[in-house]
Design an enzyme around this catalytic site. Sequence first.
Site, mmCIF file in Angstrom:
data_model
loop_
_atom_site.group_PDB
_atom_site.id
_atom_site.type_symbol
_atom_site.label_atom_id
_atom_site.label_comp_id
_atom_site.label_asym_id
_atom_site.label_seq_id
_atom_site.Cartn_x
_atom_site.Cartn_y
_atom_site.Cartn_z
ATOM 1 N N GLU A 306 0.898 -1.254 0.082
ATOM 2 C CA GLU A 306 0.018 -0.092 -0.034
ATOM 3 C C GLU A 306 0.993 1.302 0.223
ATOM 4 O O GLU A 306 0.914 2.331 -0.453
ATOM 5 C CB GLU A 306 -1.067 0.149 1.204
ATOM 6 N N TYR A 393 -1.194 -7.900 -11.286
ATOM 7 C CA TYR A 393 -0.140 -7.886 -10.222
ATOM 8 C C TYR A 393 1.104 -8.694 -10.645
ATOM 9 O O TYR A 393 2.123 -8.185 -10.731
ATOM 10 C CB TYR A 393 -0.658 -8.461 -8.751
#
Length: 611
Positions: A306, A393
């Site tokens: 994050e 990803y």
Amino acid sequence: MAPVDPHSYTDGAHPVVSRATLTFYLDFAASTIHASALLTLSAPHSGDLLLDTRALAVHSASTDADTPEPIPFSLTAAADPVLGTALTLTLPPDTTSFRLTFSTSPAASALQWLAPPQTASAQPFVFSQCQSIHARSIFPCHDTPAARITFSLLLNVPEQLSAVASARHVARRDPLPSDHRGACDDELWCAPGRIVEEFQMEQSVPPYLFAFAAGGIGFRDLGPRTRVYAEGGDKVLDEAAREFAGVEEMVKVGEGLFGPYEWERFDLLVLPPSFPYGGMENPRMVFLTPTVIKGDAAGAQVVAHELAHSWTGNLITNKTNEDFWLNEGFTTYAERRIVEVVQGEERAALNMGIGWRGLNRMMERFKDNMEFTKLKPKMAGIDPDDVYSEVPYEKGFQFLWRIEREIGRPAFDEFLKKYIATFKFQSIDTETFLEFLKANVSAIENQIDLHLWVEGTGIPPDAMEPDSATYKKICSLAAEFKSGKLPSEDEVANWSGQEWELYLENLPTDVEASQVTALDERYKLSESRDYEVKVAFLQLAIPTGCKCYFNEVEKCLKQVGRMKYLRPLYSSLAKCSSEEKMLAQRIFSEAQEFYHPIARSVVESILSKHS
């Protein structure tokens, strides 16, 4: 009409909303927000303007003037199942801003309202989750990452609650009659026992990064620009503070790798267990699932991901969800670079190994629709939540790692910093990235098949499995399981949850029930506090028909709402016999009110597919 995004009604021939002044009265009893929005356009406009909405009740539209004039508006008669409903406003000549009043639905797809019995603090709680296309269920907007906004936010909440948002906190104060701007009447806004929390976001963000939460929230300071918030009291806060003690150091590492941290603060909010993701990279206020608190600082890897979004995703954003890999592939690469510095190369290699296994698993998931194994898939008519996967990803990471191996890390680091500096606070598409790559890395298109990587299906032949001693040893032990050999206690003595996760992910799927139970009897994996380990084990056990684990599966599905765990467990049950299918249906019927609307929709889709 010139559409800019297959997931938005936004017309590319018209100006977009660039500033939102939002006023929200949170009605917990009705699970509803009564709201007003002053929306400012990037340029003056006359005539029709389309905004995205979903399940909103729009009450009025008016000019932004001392004497407001009504603005004609209409909503499409039928809601599109993916896009929601278009709000068409007929603006007077040279309109630069206008005001809307509206209310959210109790079923708003971005919001989860928790009653006091559902929270650890015994206080009501609400939080938002706008990615990918759910901001439109909170306020009318151009709900595309191509249209970045700044915003201010007033939240009127019961005075015993606190609120946070993905913005700078300005003040906590008493409500004033002039505050509500038509969201509700003076009496309701200024009722005894209410408080206003005020926020400002001066940096432009895509609408999916608009976020807030309100409830019985406390906090602990971690560093000069880092703080952890949580609902659940001192115990949760103390555990979170220990788990994330190294966050300030991570921010410094990120700055060393990728350039200045542009968002002033990096705070964390640990949400109730129903939060549907591991983390959400809302600027200034990252949202986290409590499942990342494992007691061994392993949850810091989710925080690293994050944090990395602060540069790749938040600072530079994918223009549409078809370019999602630009957010997540870059961020996965950046996360592993941070982990490598903070926790070492072997830990980063294990992270890569789990990702490699996940990417291969996605090839099986999408074997009947390989379009979604592309880095840039065609997604018109497709709900991004339905095809959310590890492909952007891990295939995105592999693409960038391939470029790094080709030109060397020093050159790639220089390229990465230039890329971030060039495109910060912009939303770009894959084609823009490729042109920048070719302009800055001489002849790269002759060394790497860029078209194959971006437009091709499957895993390109020049993708690479990670190479580390620990990774190879774990894979070797997993291969021996087929012949009945369990790892010895000495071999696993130093394993953390990540080693166990990698081991379980690499076990053959066609194992016997007796092998599964023998493994669990020795190492108690079904009872692991680490949900990554527990779910990986249960996913292995379900197809073997080990009914002794059904209670643990049910408990898991009723305790956490993270989709990373719901997807594999419900999918495994739904693919088995009628008994397992019935179990899945019963658990969902009993647990669905606990799940966030996004997660609920995903599970409904899984069960429907296998009914």
